[in-house]
Design a protein around this motif. Structure first.
Motif, PDB file in Angstrom:
ATOM      1  N   TYR A   1      58.903  -9.055  47.219  1.00  0.00           N
ATOM      2  CA  TYR A   1      60.097  -7.317  47.518  1.00  0.00           C
ATOM      3  C   TYR A   1      59.214  -6.072  47.656  1.00  0.00           C
ATOM      4  O   TYR A   1      58.008  -5.907  47.913  1.00  0.00           O
ATOM      5  N   LYS A   2      60.099  -5.296  48.773  1.00  0.00           N
ATOM      6  CA  LYS A   2      59.394  -4.104  48.482  1.00  0.00           C
ATOM      7  C   LYS A   2      59.920  -2.760  47.892  1.00  0.00           C
ATOM      8  O   LYS A   2      61.471  -2.848  47.917  1.00  0.00           O
ATOM      9  N   SER A   3      59.526  -1.816  47.984  1.00  0.00           N
ATOM     10  CA  SER A   3      60.020  -0.806  46.839  1.00  0.00           C
ATOM     11  C   SER A   3      60.462   0.355  48.016  1.00  0.00           C
ATOM     12  O   SER A   3      60.356   0.509  48.634  1.00  0.00           O
ATOM     13  N   LEU A   4      61.404   1.175  46.915  1.00  0.00           N
ATOM     14  CA  LEU A   4      62.342   1.400  47.440  1.00  0.00           C
ATOM     15  C   LEU A   4      61.679   3.496  47.801  1.00  0.00           C
ATOM     16  O   LEU A   4      62.633   4.233  48.328  1.00  0.00           O
ATOM     17  N   LYS A   5      60.793   2.870  46.408  1.00  0.00           N
ATOM     18  CA  LYS A   5      60.144   4.343  46.140  1.00  0.00           C
ATOM     19  C   LYS A   5      59.050   5.080  46.975  1.00  0.00           C
ATOM     20  O   LYS A   5      58.888   5.672  47.324  1.00  0.00           O
ATOM     21  N   LYS A   6      58.308   4.048  47.359  1.00  0.00           N
ATOM     22  CA  LYS A   6      57.027   3.988  48.073  1.00  0.00           C
ATOM     23  C   LYS A   6      56.483   2.917  49.267  1.00  0.00           C
ATOM     24  O   LYS A   6      57.029   1.703  48.890  1.00  0.00           O
ATOM     25  N   GLU A   7      56.587   3.493  50.169  1.00  0.00           N
ATOM     26  CA  GLU A   7      56.698   3.179  51.661  1.00  0.00           C
ATOM     27  C   GLU A   7      55.689   2.315  51.837  1.00  0.00           C
ATOM     28  O   GLU A   7      54.215   2.306  50.965  1.00  0.00           O
ATOM     29  N   GLN A   8      55.524   1.219  52.398  1.00  0.00           N
ATOM     30  CA  GLN A   8      54.868  -0.209  52.256  1.00  0.00           C
ATOM     31  C   GLN A   8      54.059  -0.088  51.470  1.00  0.00           C
ATOM     32  O   GLN A   8      53.343  -0.471  51.171  1.00  0.00           O
ATOM     33  N   THR A   9      54.956   0.084  50.176  1.00  0.00           N
ATOM     34  CA  THR A   9      54.459  -0.933  48.673  1.00  0.00           C
ATOM     35  C   THR A   9      55.233  -2.154  48.590  1.00  0.00           C
ATOM     36  O   THR A   9      56.672  -2.186  48.772  1.00  0.00           O
ATOM     37  N   TYR A  10      54.393  -3.318  48.626  1.00  0.00           N
ATOM     38  CA  TYR A  10      55.327  -4.342  47.833  1.00  0.00           C
ATOM     39  C   TYR A  10      54.439  -5.406  46.917  1.00  0.00           C
ATOM     40  O   TYR A  10      54.253  -5.104  46.497  1.00  0.00           O
ATOM     41  N   LEU A  11      56.156  -6.010  46.575  1.00  0.00           N
ATOM     42  CA  LEU A  11      55.187  -6.463  44.940  1.00  0.00           C
ATOM     43  C   LEU A  11      55.716  -8.735  45.362  1.00  0.00           C
ATOM     44  O   LEU A  11      56.875  -8.476  45.898  1.00  0.00           O
ATOM     45  N   TYR A  12      54.751  -8.839  44.940  1.00  0.00           N
ATOM     46  CA  TYR A  12      54.695 -10.763  45.244  1.00  0.00           C
ATOM     47  C   TYR A  12      54.602 -11.244  44.049  1.00  0.00           C
ATOM     48  O   TYR A  12      53.881 -11.137  43.173  1.00  0.00           O
ATOM     49  N   VAL A  13      55.627 -11.716  43.143  1.00  0.00           N
ATOM     50  CA  VAL A  13      56.008 -12.541  42.231  1.00  0.00           C
ATOM     51  C   VAL A  13      56.448 -14.218  41.947  1.00  0.00           C
ATOM     52  O   VAL A  13      56.312 -14.478  43.666  1.00  0.00           O
ATOM     53  N   GLU A  14      55.974 -15.051  41.442  1.00  0.00           N
ATOM     54  CA  GLU A  14      55.806 -16.364  41.492  1.00  0.00           C
ATOM     55  C   GLU A  14      57.368 -17.296  41.474  1.00  0.00           C
ATOM     56  O   GLU A  14      57.085 -17.382  42.819  1.00  0.00           O
ATOM     57  N   ARG A  15      58.012 -16.528  41.012  1.00  0.00           N
ATOM     58  CA  ARG A  15      59.412 -16.815  41.395  1.00  0.00           C
ATOM     59  C   ARG A  15      60.604 -15.865  41.550  1.00  0.00           C
ATOM     60  O   ARG A  15      60.338 -14.420  40.715  1.00  0.00           O
ATOM     61  N   ARG A  16      61.308 -15.786  42.505  1.00  0.00           N
ATOM     62  CA  ARG A  16      62.773 -15.178  42.407  1.00  0.00           C
ATOM     63  C   ARG A  16      63.775 -14.335  41.570  1.00  0.00           C
ATOM     64  O   ARG A  16      63.561 -14.934  40.451  1.00  0.00           O
ATOM     65  N   ASP A  17      63.188 -12.863  41.639  1.00  0.00           N
ATOM     66  CA  ASP A  17      63.850 -11.916  40.646  1.00  0.00           C
ATOM     67  C   ASP A  17      63.082 -12.474  38.808  1.00  0.00           C
ATOM     68  O   ASP A  17      63.871 -11.621  38.059  1.00  0.00           O
ATOM     69  N   ASP A  18      62.004 -12.520  39.011  1.00  0.00           N
ATOM     70  CA  ASP A  18      61.486 -13.068  37.894  1.00  0.00           C
ATOM     71  C   ASP A  18      60.227 -12.191  37.757  1.00  0.00           C
ATOM     72  O   ASP A  18      59.559 -11.972  37.814  1.00  0.00           O
ATOM     73  N   PHE A  19      60.755 -10.808  37.035  1.00  0.00           N
ATOM     74  CA  PHE A  19      59.571  -9.793  36.986  1.00  0.00           C
ATOM     75  C   PHE A  19      58.935  -9.819  35.104  1.00  0.00           C
ATOM     76  O   PHE A  19      58.360  -8.562  34.953  1.00  0.00           O
ATOM     77  N   SER A  20      58.540 -10.675  34.811  1.00  0.00           N
ATOM     78  CA  SER A  20      58.464 -10.463  33.442  1.00  0.00           C
ATOM     79  C   SER A  20      56.968 -10.254  33.204  1.00  0.00           C
ATOM     80  O   SER A  20      56.158  -9.578  32.133  1.00  0.00           O
ATOM     81  N   ALA A  21      56.202 -10.884  33.973  1.00  0.00           N
ATOM     82  CA  ALA A  21      54.552 -10.412  34.045  1.00  0.00           C
ATOM     83  C   ALA A  21      54.071  -9.110  34.770  1.00  0.00           C
ATOM     84  O   ALA A  21      53.244  -8.517  34.558  1.00  0.00           O
ATOM     85  N   VAL A  22      55.295  -8.547  35.490  1.00  0.00           N
ATOM     86  CA  VAL A  22      55.079  -7.700  35.495  1.00  0.00           C
ATOM     87  C   VAL A  22      55.391  -6.347  34.693  1.00  0.00           C
ATOM     88  O   VAL A  22      56.091  -5.990  34.519  1.00  0.00           O
ATOM     89  N   PRO A  23      53.934  -4.997  34.670  1.00  0.00           N
ATOM     90  CA  PRO A  23      53.957  -4.327  33.282  1.00  0.00           C
ATOM     91  C   PRO A  23      55.569  -4.006  34.214  1.00  0.00           C
ATOM     92  O   PRO A  23      55.213  -2.806  35.130  1.00  0.00           O
TER      93      PRO A  23
END
Length: 92
Positions: free
Chosen positions: A6-28
């Protein structure tokens, strides 16, 4: 090993990799708040990759397994003034 990127709409060139699509449970929660609404870029199979464009593949895999996500931030902006001063010192 599949992961969603996923890319951030707030922070340019910032990406978040997660194990499963739409599962952000591990992300603070604080990270998600500063990241903004995640926008899906792609789903990739890390097992079939030999490298990634701007991230260390082994580090991405390790952090996905250990903490459930990987945050890719842009490299720091190079200070041209600092570089110029260093060049001037080497010329002397």
């Amino acid at each position: 090993m599949l992961c969603a990127v996923y890319k951030s709409l707030k922070k340019e060139q910032t990406y978040l990799y997660v194990e499963r699509r739409d599962d952000f449970s591990a992300v603070p929660e604080a990270l998600l708040n500063s990241f903004g609404p995640p926008q899906l870029v792609t789903i990739i199979n890390l097992a079939s990759r030999q490298h990634l464009a701007l991230a260390d593949l082994s580090k991405v895999k390790q952090q996905l397994q250990s903490q459930g996500f990987y945050l890719q931030i842009p490299p720091p902006v190079e200070s041209l003034l600092t570089k110029h001063k260093a060049q001037q010192l080497t010329k002397q």
